[in-house]
Write an enzyme that holds these catalytic residues in place. Structure first.
Site, mmCIF file in Angstrom:
data_model
loop_
_atom_site.group_PDB
_atom_site.id
_atom_site.type_symbol
_atom_site.label_atom_id
_atom_site.label_comp_id
_atom_site.label_asym_id
_atom_site.label_seq_id
_atom_site.Cartn_x
_atom_site.Cartn_y
_atom_site.Cartn_z
ATOM 1 N N ARG A 183 0.956 -1.229 -0.156
ATOM 2 C CA ARG A 183 -0.039 0.061 -0.085
ATOM 3 C C ARG A 183 0.911 1.385 0.000
ATOM 4 N NH1 ARG A 183 -5.104 0.361 1.705
ATOM 5 N NH2 ARG A 183 -4.383 2.278 3.121
ATOM 6 N N ARG A 187 10.168 5.879 -2.307
ATOM 7 C CA ARG A 187 10.591 6.658 -3.567
ATOM 8 C C ARG A 187 11.944 7.179 -3.292
ATOM 9 N NH1 ARG A 187 5.663 9.722 -2.337
ATOM 10 N NH2 ARG A 187 3.740 8.668 -3.249
ATOM 11 N N ARG A 260 -8.917 -6.182 13.208
ATOM 12 C CA ARG A 260 -8.394 -5.106 14.135
ATOM 13 C C ARG A 260 -9.314 -4.140 14.240
ATOM 14 N NH1 ARG A 260 -5.014 -6.787 17.859
ATOM 15 N NH2 ARG A 260 -3.922 -4.939 17.623
ATOM 16 N N ARG A 290 -0.682 6.005 15.997
ATOM 17 C CA ARG A 290 -0.533 7.388 15.547
ATOM 18 C C ARG A 290 -1.461 8.487 16.206
ATOM 19 N NH1 ARG A 290 -3.393 5.963 9.723
ATOM 20 N NH2 ARG A 290 -5.472 5.159 10.548
ATOM 21 N N GLU A 311 -4.454 7.235 18.616
ATOM 22 C CA GLU A 311 -5.109 6.056 17.957
ATOM 23 C C GLU A 311 -4.422 4.863 18.557
ATOM 24 O OE1 GLU A 311 -6.103 6.404 13.874
ATOM 25 O OE2 GLU A 311 -5.947 4.372 13.449
ATOM 26 N N TYR A 359 -9.695 -5.199 2.678
ATOM 27 C CA TYR A 359 -8.840 -3.943 3.278
ATOM 28 C C TYR A 359 -9.108 -2.803 1.830
ATOM 29 C CZ TYR A 359 -5.196 -0.904 5.557
ATOM 30 O OH TYR A 359 -4.377 0.016 5.980
ATOM 31 N N ASP A 361 -9.965 1.226 0.444
ATOM 32 C CA ASP A 361 -9.972 2.606 0.381
ATOM 33 C C ASP A 361 -11.223 3.124 0.000
ATOM 34 O OD1 ASP A 361 -7.567 2.382 1.648
ATOM 35 O OD2 ASP A 361 -6.589 3.143 -0.085
HETATM 36 N N1 UDP Z 1 3.056 0.922 8.476
HETATM 37 C C1 UDP Z 1 4.080 0.866 9.193
HETATM 38 N N2 UDP Z 1 4.619 2.266 9.846
HETATM 39 C C2 UDP Z 1 4.077 3.285 9.365
HETATM 40 C C3 UDP Z 1 2.869 3.217 8.461
HETATM 41 C C4 UDP Z 1 2.450 2.145 8.086
HETATM 42 O O1 UDP Z 1 4.557 -0.042 9.563
HETATM 43 O O2 UDP Z 1 4.732 4.404 9.823
HETATM 44 C C5 UDP Z 1 2.338 -0.420 8.035
HETATM 45 C C6 UDP Z 1 1.406 -1.008 8.851
HETATM 46 O O3 UDP Z 1 1.302 -2.446 8.932
HETATM 47 C C7 UDP Z 1 0.015 -0.370 8.321
HETATM 48 C C8 UDP Z 1 0.295 -0.684 6.843
HETATM 49 O O4 UDP Z 1 1.784 -0.323 6.538
HETATM 50 O O5 UDP Z 1 -1.029 -1.328 8.692
HETATM 51 C C9 UDP Z 1 -0.505 0.257 5.793
HETATM 52 O O6 UDP Z 1 -0.490 1.510 6.237
HETATM 53 P P1 UDP Z 1 -1.422 2.829 5.817
HETATM 54 O O7 UDP Z 1 -0.782 3.982 6.459
HETATM 55 O O8 UDP Z 1 -1.805 2.448 4.435
HETATM 56 O O9 UDP Z 1 -2.702 2.328 6.867
HETATM 57 P P2 UDP Z 1 -4.129 3.072 7.043
HETATM 58 O O10 UDP Z 1 -3.959 4.369 6.982
HETATM 59 O O11 UDP Z 1 -5.061 2.364 6.185
HETATM 60 O O12 UDP Z 1 -4.310 2.568 8.605
#
Ligand code: UDP
Length: 394
Positions: A183, A187, A260, A290, A311, A359, A361
């Site tokens: 996901r 870069r 989850r 986060r 969160e 999963y 979006d």
């Molecule tokens: N992830 C991580 N560290 C980060 C951000 C994301 O390990 O700082 C991993 C984590 O397993 C997460 C996945 O990447 O579930 C997808 O992240 P995304 O930000 O797309 O998750 P969402 O915003 O959908 O919760």
């Protein structure tokens, strides 16, 4: 000629369970493209499902009640469609990551690499450098961890992914599919847009307002606070579209699918708390994943105070709201059993994140609901068996 009552009786009567993007987009498409009346039920007291937004009473800030939602898509038709529902303003999601007490740029980009290793690499130098870190003995990554070690190596993996992922999913990253990591982009330039999709923005009046517009039609009746129960008599409806959890429809007869869930701790402060919308806390020791500070979604608004959510992620119990489908091996087996039973039913379709257990979006959900409405209506018009699911594969 026909009197009003006969005319009404000829209309098809549909029930949509769930008033998130799946249910509301579908309702709008069905009323516009066929002769029908629609009831929508939702057990919550608001539209919008987990995309629900509302203005915080204390600060007036538009809050993403169930966590941050940033609209992004690579499809112009989807972007045009959401813009037809309400005004969007430019917003690019730029996430920061806290790791071992230091702040970094995410997703992993040239800045992140230079920050973590104390370098000033050019794009080409960073590429060569990362190749020395990557574990090339992994030829076909089988899980999240292998995917990470293969493409970014253990230093970046440990700094940004291991701890966060363990907190977010409650298991070792070796147990998770590689698709979760895919996901997020990697870069070799300074582009720090969290998303790869070119169309991105935030609705000025929030997501719930977009869905209010979708159901604002004389043939659509929304009943909020109405809980669906699998034992209910739905004989009055010509067809039922269900967007809730598929295992709940079948009263969990084969067991519960794993999800989850997340919980939020709300905080207030004066001014600006963290200077950005989203800060990820990548260390395992920090109990939350986060912090989202909502005022930064709408930088065209001015607010003296601020509201932010810490969160936390945990396993879903029967009374929790399901968020992220885990899709472990045992879940996929269960899903297949439920899907097989669903395919054998008449007069019911399953749509959206919870009913297909994926999963997804917002742009996926909306695109799929639009496509599904089209194929469902065309099947009905041509006398074929209408589709039960929008997707073929479980
Ligand atoms: N992830 C991580 N560290 C980060 C951000 C994301 O390990 O700082 C991993 C984590 O397993 C997460 C996945 O990447 O579930 C997808 O992240 P995304 O930000 O797309 O998750 P969402 O915003 O959908 O919760």
């Amino acid at each position: 000629g026909l009197n009003v009552h006969t005319a009404v009786a000829m209309k098809k009567k549909y029930l949509i369970i769930g008033a998130g993007f799946s249910g509301t987009v579908l309702a709008d498409q069905l009323v516009k493209n066929s002769d029908c009346v629609i009831d929508i039920w939702d057990e919550r007291d608001h539209l919008g499902g987990n995309c629900h937004t509302s203005r915080d009473a204390k600060t007036g800030i538009m809050v993403h009640q169930y966590g941050p939602h940033i609209f992004n898509t690579d499809k112009k038709e989807i972007w045009d469609y959401v813009n037809s529902l309400g005004e969007f303003r430019p917003y690019v999601h730029r996430v920061k990551a806290m790791s071992k007490g230091k702040v970094y740029s995410l997703p992993v980009n040239l800045h992140t690499i230079n920050q973590l290793f104390g370098k000033s690499f050019t794009p080409d130098e960073a590429k060569v450098f990362l190749e020395t870190l990557a574990d090339t003995s992994i030829t076909d990554p089988q899980n999240f961890e292998e995917q990470a070690l293969r493409f970014i190596g253990k230093e970046l993996y440990n700094a940004f992914f291991y701890g966060y992922t363990k907190k977010q999913w409650g298991c070792e990253p070796t147990e998770l599919p590689a698709s979760i990591l895919k996901r997020i982009p990697v870069r070799f330039n300074y582009d720090d847009n969290y998303h790869n999709n070119i169309y991105t923005g935030i609705p000025v009046n929030g997501y719930t307002a977009l869905m209010e517009k979708l159901v604002d039609h004389p043939a659509i009746t929304v009943t909020l606070g109405k809980r669906f129960d699998p034992g209910m008599d739905l004989e009055a409806y010509d067809h039922v579209f269900y967007t809730g959890p598929i295992d709940a429809w079948f009263k969990f007869k084969y067991g519960r699918l794993g999800y989850r869930t997340v919980t939020f701790e709300t905080h207030y402060a004066d001014g600006d708390f963290q200077g950005t919308t989203q800060m990820n806390f990548c260390d395992e020791e920090v109990p939350y994943t986060r912090i989202t500070e909502h005022k930064h979604f709408t930088n065209w608004e001015k607010h003296d105070q601020t509201i932010y959510f810490k969160e936390f992620s945990k396993e879903t119990t029967p009374s929790d709201i399901p968020y992220y489908p885990k899709r472990l091996e045992q879940d996929k087996k269960l899903l297949l059993q439920y899907r097989t039973d669903a395919e054998a039913l008449q007069g019911i379709s399953f749509l959206g994140r919870l009913a297909t257990y994926r999963y997804m979006d917002m742009h996926h959900v909306i695109g799929e609901a639009l496509d599904f409405a089209k194929s469902w209506l065309s099947a009905v018009k041509t006398g074929q068996k209408p589709p039960v699911f929008p997707n073929r594969e479980a």
